[in-house]
Design a protein around this motif. Sequence first.
Motif, PDB file in Angstrom:
ATOM      1  N   GLY A  60      28.217  -7.449 -46.944  1.00 21.51           N
ATOM      2  CA  GLY A  60      26.872  -8.005 -47.059  1.00 21.51           C
ATOM      3  C   GLY A  60      25.916  -7.339 -46.091  1.00 21.51           C
ATOM      4  N   ALA A  61      24.833  -6.795 -46.608  1.00 20.57           N
ATOM      5  CA  ALA A  61      23.781  -6.260 -45.735  1.00 20.57           C
ATOM      6  C   ALA A  61      22.920  -7.415 -45.237  1.00 20.57           C
ATOM      7  N   VAL A  62      22.479  -7.306 -44.000  1.00 22.82           N
ATOM      8  CA  VAL A  62      21.603  -8.318 -43.412  1.00 22.82           C
ATOM      9  C   VAL A  62      20.354  -7.597 -42.904  1.00 22.82           C
ATOM     10  N   SER A  63      19.193  -8.156 -43.203  1.00 17.84           N
ATOM     11  CA  SER A  63      17.923  -7.525 -42.820  1.00 17.84           C
ATOM     12  C   SER A  63      17.178  -8.404 -41.820  1.00 17.84           C
ATOM     13  N   PRO A  64      17.599  -8.417 -40.560  1.00 18.84           N
ATOM     14  CA  PRO A  64      16.918  -9.269 -39.572  1.00 18.84           C
ATOM     15  C   PRO A  64      15.512  -8.758 -39.293  1.00 18.84           C
ATOM     16  N   PRO A  65      14.504  -9.630 -39.299  1.00 19.64           N
ATOM     17  CA  PRO A  65      13.132  -9.186 -39.018  1.00 19.64           C
ATOM     18  C   PRO A  65      13.042  -8.517 -37.652  1.00 19.64           C
ATOM     19  N   GLY A  66      12.495  -7.312 -37.630  1.00 15.72           N
ATOM     20  CA  GLY A  66      12.349  -6.586 -36.377  1.00 15.72           C
ATOM     21  C   GLY A  66      13.658  -6.159 -35.743  1.00 15.72           C
ATOM     22  N   GLY A  67      14.749  -6.214 -36.504  1.00 16.05           N
ATOM     23  CA  GLY A  67      16.045  -5.843 -35.944  1.00 16.05           C
ATOM     24  C   GLY A  67      16.586  -6.831 -34.941  1.00 16.05           C
ATOM     25  N   ASP A  68      16.125  -8.075 -34.992  1.00 17.56           N
ATOM     26  CA  ASP A  68      16.544  -9.107 -34.035  1.00 17.56           C
ATOM     27  C   ASP A  68      17.848  -9.752 -34.503  1.00 17.56           C
ATOM     28  N   PHE A  69      18.966  -9.356 -33.889  1.00 16.24           N
ATOM     29  CA  PHE A  69      20.270  -9.861 -34.299  1.00 16.24           C
ATOM     30  C   PHE A  69      20.501 -11.321 -33.895  1.00 16.24           C
ATOM     31  N   SER A  70      19.569 -11.915 -33.139  1.00 13.73           N
ATOM     32  CA  SER A  70      19.738 -13.314 -32.737  1.00 13.73           C
ATOM     33  C   SER A  70      19.198 -14.281 -33.781  1.00 13.73           C
ATOM     34  N   GLU A  71      18.618 -13.755 -34.883  1.00 12.00           N
ATOM     35  CA  GLU A  71      18.053 -14.660 -35.899  1.00 12.00           C
ATOM     36  C   GLU A  71      19.189 -15.336 -36.685  1.00 12.00           C
ATOM     37  N   PRO A  72      18.909 -16.455 -37.378  1.00 13.83           N
ATOM     38  CA  PRO A  72      19.969 -17.308 -37.928  1.00 13.83           C
ATOM     39  C   PRO A  72      20.895 -16.646 -38.938  1.00 13.83           C
ATOM     40  N   VAL A  73      20.368 -15.825 -39.856  1.00 17.54           N
ATOM     41  CA  VAL A  73      21.234 -15.241 -40.890  1.00 17.54           C
ATOM     42  C   VAL A  73      22.268 -14.315 -40.255  1.00 17.54           C
ATOM     43  N   THR A  74      21.834 -13.464 -39.325  1.00 15.10           N
ATOM     44  CA  THR A  74      22.766 -12.549 -38.661  1.00 15.10           C
ATOM     45  C   THR A  74      23.806 -13.316 -37.858  1.00 15.10           C
ATOM     46  N   GLN A  75      23.368 -14.307 -37.084  1.00 18.06           N
ATOM     47  CA  GLN A  75      24.290 -15.042 -36.235  1.00 18.06           C
ATOM     48  C   GLN A  75      25.307 -15.841 -37.050  1.00 18.06           C
ATOM     49  N   ASN A  76      24.855 -16.482 -38.116  1.00 17.82           N
ATOM     50  CA  ASN A  76      25.792 -17.243 -38.949  1.00 17.82           C
ATOM     51  C   ASN A  76      26.752 -16.325 -39.690  1.00 17.82           C
ATOM     52  N   THR A  77      26.267 -15.141 -40.078  1.00 16.66           N
ATOM     53  CA  THR A  77      27.147 -14.179 -40.738  1.00 16.66           C
ATOM     54  C   THR A  77      28.206 -13.671 -39.765  1.00 16.66           C
ATOM     55  N   LEU A  78      27.799 -13.438 -38.512  1.00 12.22           N
ATOM     56  CA  LEU A  78      28.737 -12.941 -37.502  1.00 12.22           C
ATOM     57  C   LEU A  78      29.899 -13.906 -37.272  1.00 12.22           C
ATOM     58  N   ARG A  79      29.644 -15.185 -37.427  1.00 12.14           N
ATOM     59  CA  ARG A  79      30.703 -16.171 -37.204  1.00 12.14           C
ATOM     60  C   ARG A  79      31.746 -16.140 -38.325  1.00 12.14           C
ATOM     61  N   ILE A  80      31.388 -15.518 -39.446  1.00 10.78           N
ATOM     62  CA  ILE A  80      32.240 -15.574 -40.633  1.00 10.78           C
ATOM     63  C   ILE A  80      33.004 -14.277 -40.849  1.00 10.78           C
TER      64      ILE A  80
ATOM     65  N   GLY B  44      44.325  -8.204 -61.261  1.00 12.56           N
ATOM     66  CA  GLY B  44      45.137  -7.427 -60.341  1.00 12.56           C
ATOM     67  C   GLY B  44      44.427  -6.241 -59.745  1.00 12.56           C
ATOM     68  N   TYR B  45      43.098  -6.159 -59.914  1.00 15.65           N
ATOM     69  CA  TYR B  45      42.332  -5.041 -59.374  1.00 15.65           C
ATOM     70  C   TYR B  45      41.862  -5.348 -57.950  1.00 15.65           C
ATOM     71  N   ASP B  46      41.609  -4.266 -57.197  1.00 14.73           N
ATOM     72  CA  ASP B  46      40.945  -4.371 -55.903  1.00 14.73           C
ATOM     73  C   ASP B  46      39.450  -4.174 -56.133  1.00 14.73           C
ATOM     74  N   VAL B  47      38.671  -5.202 -55.832  1.00  8.60           N
ATOM     75  CA  VAL B  47      37.237  -5.201 -56.118  1.00  8.60           C
ATOM     76  C   VAL B  47      36.465  -5.108 -54.805  1.00  8.60           C
ATOM     77  N   ALA B  48      35.430  -4.271 -54.800  1.00  7.23           N
ATOM     78  CA  ALA B  48      34.515  -4.200 -53.658  1.00  7.23           C
ATOM     79  C   ALA B  48      33.158  -4.715 -54.112  1.00  7.23           C
ATOM     80  N   LEU B  49      32.662  -5.728 -53.430  1.00 11.70           N
ATOM     81  CA  LEU B  49      31.360  -6.310 -53.774  1.00 11.70           C
ATOM     82  C   LEU B  49      30.360  -5.983 -52.675  1.00 11.70           C
ATOM     83  N   MET B  50      29.241  -5.378 -53.064  1.00  9.49           N
ATOM     84  CA  MET B  50      28.168  -5.035 -52.125  1.00  9.49           C
ATOM     85  C   MET B  50      26.974  -5.953 -52.397  1.00  9.49           C
ATOM     86  N   ALA B  51      26.547  -6.692 -51.405  1.00  4.94           N
ATOM     87  CA  ALA B  51      25.391  -7.585 -51.538  1.00  4.94           C
ATOM     88  C   ALA B  51      24.265  -7.061 -50.652  1.00  4.94           C
ATOM     89  N   ASP B  52      23.179  -6.612 -51.269  1.00  7.08           N
ATOM     90  CA  ASP B  52      22.069  -5.994 -50.525  1.00  7.08           C
ATOM     91  C   ASP B  52      20.767  -6.715 -50.914  1.00  7.08           C
TER      92      ASP B  52
END
Length: 587
Positions: free
Chosen positions: A393-413, A328-336
């Motif tokens: 969830g933190a995302v570390s796109p190489p060179g700050g490129d938000f068009s890379e796959p991890v960032t784009q797939n995360t954005l859809r979710i 019954g707790y409110d949990v905050a999960l940080m993934a870095d």
Amino acid sequence: MSQAEQTETVDEDGVIESVSGPVVTATDLDARMNDVVYVGDEGLMGEVIEIEGNLTTIQVYEETSGVGPGEPVENTGEPLSVDLGPGMMDSIYDGVQRPLDVLEDKMGTAFLDRGVDAPGIDLEKEWEFEPTVEAGDAVEPGDVVGVVEETVTIDHKVMVPPDYEGGEVVSVESGEFTVEETVVELDNGEEIQMHQEWPVREARPAGEKETPTEPLVTGQRVQDGLFPLAKGGTAAIPGPFGSGKTVTQQQLAKWSDADIVVYIGCGERGNEMTEVIEDFPELPDPQTGNPLMARTCLIANTSNMPVAARESCIYTGITIAEYYRDMGYDVALMADSTSRWAEAMREISSRLEEMPGEEGYPAYLAAALSEFYERAGKFQLLGDGEGSISVVGAVSPPGGDFSEPVTQNTLRIVKTFWALDADLAERRHFPSINWNESYSLYKDQLDPWWTDNVAGDWAETRQWAVDVLDEEDELQEIVQLVGKDALPEDQQLTLEVARYLREAWLQQNALHDVDTYCEPEKTYRMLGAIQTFNDEAFEALEAGVPPEEITDVDAAPKLNRMGTAEEWEEFIDEIENDLKEQLRALY
């Protein structure tokens, strides 16, 4: 397999055929997918990830140098599981839930040998169990049968495991027990201990998933004020190196109003996790005044640790979070960060010679990310009540490129997107969340909470700030071409108001004792003070007062000191009164 089980009972039933980094192939191994195995003479922990005929592929969670063909492989017959029970709070684990302090005591050094193992919770420590049921009571899966004081902050609720049938209580004990001793027995023969085990890749069952209506109050103005996250929601923090991802997540872990914090350091640098480990035990919890670690579980899987364990640490963390949600707790999960997790999947996939997707990531990257974020949410519990897991969830796109796959797939979710900006970071504007690129899809469903608990005109006031910042963004293009002085007087004044929004409200000093945390009421009042300046300034402009005289009043610069004022209510009242008095005196 849980590490609380004895591994001496397993039999040698396979032989290593080849070793390629963390990927080991074995022959003659009678195993199922996701079984935990022990590889080589040193017994390195691994997990079965592929079976093809007589050839079994294993990902090993430890360094495999020196392991060679011909060495034995032992199968446990159980999937990778975590030990769940009292003692997880105020603990620091590696990616497969081995407590690092226990391993250090075993080895007598901070440098750990391979093959060292320890259960995730102390199996010998006795806890004071207070039952909440009596003989004759009927219980079902998820029902609470007793309470243990785990820390000064957290009451650990002992529950009927979700894979039990439930029934009538025939005996119940009270007093001090170890986690493996039976405290409640049911009429069908089921025995309930304070210890549970659960496979990390399988979501714990819960009741109906609900629409979250309460914000996770973070104490950070740009997040609470413009881009709120719901309790039970999902958020992503993408940004290039040096833009403040880790500090932003640490601020959320320190100050958010979650009951439980699970912080996963997934493949990040050791010095960043060291800062967390050193700071959290010393920081007081803003809600209770007790040490912050009393409601925190840390999973430290740094970049120098084996890459396969990085892949499992995300699942270990979310399973622990689900366990406390079931209480019954409110949990905050940080993934870095989830980018390092995706890179681990890419390495394993390449060694398996799977067909690569975009930029070499596995074709199932989107499915894996979805599976992880979908375990967040606000749920009706199997027992009584509600619980939630908010995932950031933190995302570390190489060179700050938000068009890379991890960032784009995360954005859809995810539904909240806090985009970190390298340009803002270079200008020392922190948190460096770009207000033009970020968004939150929770605003409409959370506005009633802000209206009821903070201010009735909250939504209108926030929208005013958004409109001013949008107008400033449009005007900046003109300013860069012809200069600020070429603009009409009303637009010059708009730029000045927007500057105070950026510098006095959106900027926040994480290292300042007062400004590091901003309660919702203060966030609203600070924004209201800037709006007061805006309204009074435009009235003065309409009365014929030049813009330079309006912006030169003594009270205006005090807006930049609102965040650091200890007696902020009196300070803001004084600023608003001074602004009205000084601006009205000009006409």
